[in-house]
Scaffold this active site. Structure first.
Site, mmCIF file in Angstrom:
data_model
loop_
_atom_site.group_PDB
_atom_site.id
_atom_site.type_symbol
_atom_site.label_atom_id
_atom_site.label_comp_id
_atom_site.label_asym_id
_atom_site.label_seq_id
_atom_site.Cartn_x
_atom_site.Cartn_y
_atom_site.Cartn_z
ATOM 1 C CG HIS A 70 30.618 41.693 41.679
ATOM 2 N ND1 HIS A 70 30.071 42.122 40.411
ATOM 3 C CD2 HIS A 70 31.501 41.108 41.636
ATOM 4 C CE1 HIS A 70 30.895 41.480 39.565
ATOM 5 N NE2 HIS A 70 31.587 40.649 40.275
ATOM 6 C CD GLU A 120 35.999 41.313 41.519
ATOM 7 O OE1 GLU A 120 36.494 40.354 41.225
ATOM 8 O OE2 GLU A 120 35.060 41.643 41.634
ATOM 9 C CB SER A 147 39.971 38.441 33.015
ATOM 10 O OG SER A 147 38.733 38.903 32.392
ATOM 11 N N GLY A 174 34.650 39.573 33.661
ATOM 12 C CA GLY A 174 33.540 38.925 32.711
ATOM 13 C C GLY A 174 34.095 38.682 31.352
HETATM 14 C C1 PEP Z 1 34.025 38.880 38.852
HETATM 15 O O1 PEP Z 1 32.911 39.251 38.263
HETATM 16 O O2 PEP Z 1 34.094 39.279 40.029
HETATM 17 C C2 PEP Z 1 34.993 38.251 38.143
HETATM 18 C C3 PEP Z 1 36.328 38.217 38.686
HETATM 19 O O3 PEP Z 1 34.661 37.620 37.106
HETATM 20 P P1 PEP Z 1 35.736 37.022 36.068
HETATM 21 O O4 PEP Z 1 36.702 36.283 36.980
HETATM 22 O O5 PEP Z 1 34.932 35.948 35.211
HETATM 23 O O6 PEP Z 1 36.261 38.050 35.322
#
Ligand code: PEP
Length: 257
Positions: A97, A169, A215, A175
């Site tokens: 991650h 991602e 997000s 975030g």
């Molecule tokens: C993540 O941190 O892997 C993630 C998808 O977070 P968010 O959906 O809150 O952006």
């Protein structure tokens, strides 16, 4: 037909009591949405208790850990080994991650060692890759992603296809400070990743599940989910309350691939 994957990483959030309440609610909710395969990735300290709750209900909800050391045991204070996670009966190991890479200096090579260890122990590694904003600005996103993907899968044989998942991602989309990616951009990148996997493994590479995260929310989830090369969504904040997660399930409706 393969089920569309839908899951959430809680990061360092929720007490055990909150996690158990969440899991109980989600176990009830998911019965209404058989078109999806669900997973949750709580903090380590919650895994035993949540696994017991899942087993008591014979729930199909899959359980993941947020990280794992590649060695079975040893002088690695603060780490958790594959044997420990296997004892619990965890299904998925999230690896690489962007927060692990950014705050804990996790390298592509470390992700590869962990991915191979996870496969050896019968887990599903969920390997996260993503480019930084600067990579995107310099026009080198694909190069960065190909590098992350190829290193993560070094010495992972074709026989493992189906046993590991990839989550794209983009770091700039993740975030509270993240900007949601345009759906067209996500499809361009997923199509590219698919081709990298086919180059690496031949036609069977097309069967590697590619999830998207960053997000994802009730307003954009369907736009991402309907993309040809998106096999699942990996959600953070917007899935941390069972009702909000269910609202996304409703918004997704039926996804046929
Ligand atoms: C993540 O941190 O892997 C993630 C998808 O977070 P968010 O959906 O809150 O952006």
């Amino acid at each position: 037909m393969k089920k569309f994957l839908l899951g959430t990483n809680w990061k360092m959030n929720k007490t055990l009591a909150e996690g158990l309440a969440y899991s109980a609610a989600l176990m009830t909710i998911i019965g209404k949405y058989p078109q999806f395969e669900f997973f949750i990735i709580p903090p380590y300290t919650h895994l035993w208790k949540i696994k017991e709750a899942l087993a008591a209900q014979k729930s199909p909800l899959k359980l993941g850990a947020q990280n794992m050391h590649e060695q079975d045991s040893g002088q690695f204070t603060g780490e958790i080994s594959p044997l420990m996670l296997a004892e619990i009966g965890v299904d998925i190991i999230e690896l690489g991650h962007s927060e692990r890479r950014q705050y804990f200096n996790e390298s592509d090579e470390a992700v590869n060692r962990k991915a191979r260890a996870a496969l050896k122990h019968g887990f599903t590694p969920l390997i996260c890759i993503g480019e930084q904003q600067a990579d995107k600005d310099y026009g080198v996103s694909k190069e960065m992603l190909a590098k992350q993907l190829k290193i993560a899968l070094t010495d992972v044989p074709a026989a493992a296809i189906g046993q590991f998942w990839i989550a794209y991602e983009p770091v700039w989309a993740i975030g509270v400070a993240g900007t949601p990616a345009a759906a067209a951009y996500v499809e361009e990148i997923h199509d590219f990743l698919r081709r990298v996997l086919i180059d690496r493994y031949g036609p069977s590479g097309a069967a590697v599940p590619l999830l998207f995260g960053g997000s994802v929310n009730i307003d954009n989830a369907r736009d991402y989910a309907r993309l040809a090369n998106v096999d699942g969504l990996f959600i953070g904040r917007s899935a941390w309350e069972p009702e909000l997660f269910e609202a996304i399930m409703v918004a997704l409706g039926t996804i046929t691939k």
